[in-house]
Design a protein around this motif. Structure first.
Motif, PDB file in Angstrom:
ATOM      1  N   ILE A 267      -4.749  10.509  18.257  1.00  0.00           N
ATOM      2  CA  ILE A 267      -4.833   9.512  17.102  1.00  0.00           C
ATOM      3  C   ILE A 267      -4.538   8.272  17.833  1.00  0.00           C
ATOM      4  O   ILE A 267      -5.151   7.262  17.128  1.00  0.00           O
TER       5      ILE A 267
ATOM      6  N   ILE B  74      -7.112   5.989  19.205  1.00  0.00           N
ATOM      7  CA  ILE B  74      -8.228   5.445  18.146  1.00  0.00           C
ATOM      8  C   ILE B  74      -7.435   4.199  17.210  1.00  0.00           C
ATOM      9  O   ILE B  74      -8.147   3.259  17.203  1.00  0.00           O
ATOM     10  N   LEU B  75      -6.195   4.489  16.991  1.00  0.00           N
ATOM     11  CA  LEU B  75      -5.522   3.441  16.269  1.00  0.00           C
ATOM     12  C   LEU B  75      -5.229   1.990  17.339  1.00  0.00           C
ATOM     13  O   LEU B  75      -5.393   1.031  16.920  1.00  0.00           O
TER      14      LEU B  75
ATOM     15  N   LEU C 214     -11.421   2.841  12.796  1.00  0.00           N
ATOM     16  CA  LEU C 214     -10.709   3.248  11.587  1.00  0.00           C
ATOM     17  C   LEU C 214     -11.834   3.419  10.250  1.00  0.00           C
ATOM     18  O   LEU C 214     -11.374   3.465   9.159  1.00  0.00           O
ATOM     19  N   ASP C 215     -13.050   3.092  10.698  1.00  0.00           N
ATOM     20  CA  ASP C 215     -14.138   3.099   9.676  1.00  0.00           C
ATOM     21  C   ASP C 215     -14.800   4.309   9.168  1.00  0.00           C
ATOM     22  O   ASP C 215     -15.149   4.457   8.128  1.00  0.00           O
TER      23      ASP C 215
ATOM     24  N   ILE D 134     -12.073  10.319  10.657  1.00  0.00           N
ATOM     25  CA  ILE D 134     -10.571   9.890  11.238  1.00  0.00           C
ATOM     26  C   ILE D 134      -9.840   9.693   9.995  1.00  0.00           C
ATOM     27  O   ILE D 134      -8.602  10.108  10.293  1.00  0.00           O
ATOM     28  N   HIS D 135     -10.235   9.424   8.749  1.00  0.00           N
ATOM     29  CA  HIS D 135      -9.161   9.404   7.961  1.00  0.00           C
ATOM     30  C   HIS D 135      -8.590  10.911   7.382  1.00  0.00           C
ATOM     31  O   HIS D 135      -7.641  10.929   7.275  1.00  0.00           O
TER      32      HIS D 135
ATOM     33  N   LEU E 122      -6.176  11.574   9.918  1.00  0.00           N
ATOM     34  CA  LEU E 122      -4.821  10.981   9.565  1.00  0.00           C
ATOM     35  C   LEU E 122      -4.143  11.556   8.296  1.00  0.00           C
ATOM     36  O   LEU E 122      -2.759  11.900   8.409  1.00  0.00           O
TER      37      LEU E 122
ATOM     38  N   LEU F  78      -0.414   1.074  10.489  1.00  0.00           N
ATOM     39  CA  LEU F  78      -1.857   1.020   9.567  1.00  0.00           C
ATOM     40  C   LEU F  78      -1.457  -0.133   8.782  1.00  0.00           C
ATOM     41  O   LEU F  78      -2.436  -0.770   8.038  1.00  0.00           O
TER      42      LEU F  78
ATOM     43  N   LEU G  86      -5.906  -3.338   8.782  1.00  0.00           N
ATOM     44  CA  LEU G  86      -6.530  -2.130   9.222  1.00  0.00           C
ATOM     45  C   LEU G  86      -6.493  -1.342   8.157  1.00  0.00           C
ATOM     46  O   LEU G  86      -7.642  -0.499   7.968  1.00  0.00           O
TER      47      LEU G  86
ATOM     48  N   MET H  85     -10.262   1.230   5.589  1.00  0.00           N
ATOM     49  CA  MET H  85     -10.030   2.835   5.193  1.00  0.00           C
ATOM     50  C   MET H  85     -10.155   3.063   3.781  1.00  0.00           C
ATOM     51  O   MET H  85     -10.629   4.201   3.562  1.00  0.00           O
TER      52      MET H  85
ATOM     53  N   GLY I 114      -9.121   7.905   2.966  1.00  0.00           N
ATOM     54  CA  GLY I 114      -8.653   6.542   3.114  1.00  0.00           C
ATOM     55  C   GLY I 114      -7.817   6.016   2.082  1.00  0.00           C
ATOM     56  O   GLY I 114      -6.660   5.611   2.336  1.00  0.00           O
TER      57      GLY I 114
END
Length: 412
Positions: free
Chosen positions: A287, A290-291, A296-297, A301-302, A305, A324, A328, A332, A338
């Protein structure tokens, strides 16, 4: 008497000096001459010394000289020279491109065919003939030329309008090179088009070929688009297969462990008896990059997380929420997972982090309120801020800012 004689003799001497000077030089100037023995008119060499110095070397001609001036014959000759220069520069550029690109001539031929086949008013038979001709020229060279911005567009049009047999031939030629093409800025559009046109069997083969490379592709700005597209097209089992690699090292290495029915990470840990600390360590290693890159689109990934926040301790969850909180989070909350992350950030974040979230939402409030998932984050923030302020502010924030705009969106 002697003093008087000296005074009287001094002017006589001056007169004699001036007279001698006028007799010798024939001029009234008081400056001594260099050649006083002979008169200047008698010696011709004195005249040469007085003349300015003339070097024997020829003068350098200026570029504005008549030799360098453009010919005055007319505009035709002037245009001809410019045209010749343009043609010469164009030929030089073409020669350089041929040296740099091995398939340059093929790309030029494909571009001319593409201009004809992509027209809207063309007949289907003519288009199919042009597509067949283009595919025949590209046969055996598709993986090499798919990374070019010209060839990738030609291939996308061919995949869209060609027959199923031709599409299968292109797919079989591209499949071994799928990972390299997924990270190319031009070929990624072709890969997505192939996923859309693939059959169920072909899509299952593609998703199984991505196994072992999901984490590395998610960290890539271009490759993450391919993974997200495959995740959206796959069924529940295929989605779970892609997610398992991100949860644990054991699930990444052993394929049999990933074929369990449980979808939630808590249930997977309890069933397989995995160590929670090792799972958290592995997920944080996936993670964090990626952050840091801000990718984060994507809904995949959501999901990762939200699963991480469910099993993480307070300190680990606080670190993620702190990262976050801000602009950012706005990127999400358009998905269901998100929006859940957004509500968790608002709920468990400090006053400073909530302020950052609202600052990040500035300028996007109406869009968030119109969004089906994003409006819930705004509602939760309104409820939590109402607990601190009055009930009147709660009604204004919740209903006016969120529900009223949502109703307007439904009406539209």
């Amino acid at each position: 008497m002697a003093a008087k004689n000296q005074q009287t003799q001094k002017p006589n001497k001056r007169k004699q000096f001036s007279s001698t000077k006028t007799d010798k030089d024939g001029s009234k100037s008081k400056k001594p001459k260099l050649l006083s023995s002979t008169p200047s008119s008698a010696n011709p060499s004195n005249k040469l010394l007085k003349k300015p110095f003339n070097s024997s070397k020829p003068k350098r001609e200026h570029p504005t000289h008549s030799k360098f001036k453009k010919s005055e014959s007319g505009n035709d000759n002037k245009e001809l020279t410019k045209r010749e220069r343009r043609i010469q520069a164009k030929e030089l550029a073409e020669a350089r491109k041929k040296k740099r690109k091995p398939h340059y001539t093929l790309e030029q031929e494909l571009a001319s065919l593409w201009e004809k086949m992509r027209r809207r008013n063309i007949a289907k038979e003519d288009r199919s003939k042009l597509i067949t001709e283009a595919l025949q020229k590209m046969k055996g060279k598709i993986p090499e030329i798919a990374g070019s911005h010209v060839s990738s567009r030609v291939l996308q049009t061919c995949v869209k309008y060609c027959s199923q047999i031709e599409r299968d031939a292109v797919f079989s030629e591209l499949q071994p090179h799928l990972l390299t093409l997924s990270c190319n800025a031009y070929a990624v559009h072709l890969v997505k088009k192939m996923f859309d046109a693939a059959s169920k069997k072909q899509l299952a083969g593609v998703i199984s070929s991505l196994r072992g490379h999901v984490a590395s592709l998610l960290r890539h700005m271009v490759g993450s688009v391919v993974i997200e597209h495959a995740y959206q097209l796959g069924n529940a089992t295929q989605k779970q297969e892609l997610l398992m690699e991100l949860y644990s090292t054991e699930l990444h290495l052993f394929k049999d462990l990933a074929s369990i029915k449980e979808s939630r990470l808590i249930d997977i840990i309890s069933k397989l008896d995995l160590q929670k600390s090792s799972v958290l360590r592995h997920m944080s290693s996936v993670i964090q990059p990626i952050l840091e890159k801000g990718i984060l689109d994507h809904s995949m990934i959501h999901r990762v997380l939200i699963e991480y926040l469910d099993i993480a301790d307070k300190s680990s969850a606080a670190d993620i929420i702190q990262q976050l909180s801000g602009p950012l989070l706005v990127r999400m909350i358009h998905t269901r997972e998100g929006s859940k992350i957004g509500m968790l950030c608002v709920k468990h974040g400090s006053a400073k982090e909530r302020k950052k979230i609202i600052k990040g939402m500035k300028g996007h409030i109406s869009k968030i309120a119109h969004d089906q998932c994003g409006c819930m984050v705004r509602v939760v923030y309104g409820i939590l801020s109402a607990q601190i302020s009055s009930v009147r502010n709660a009604i204004r924030v919740v209903f006016v800012d969120s529900l009223f705009l949502t109703l307007l969106a439904c009406k539209e």
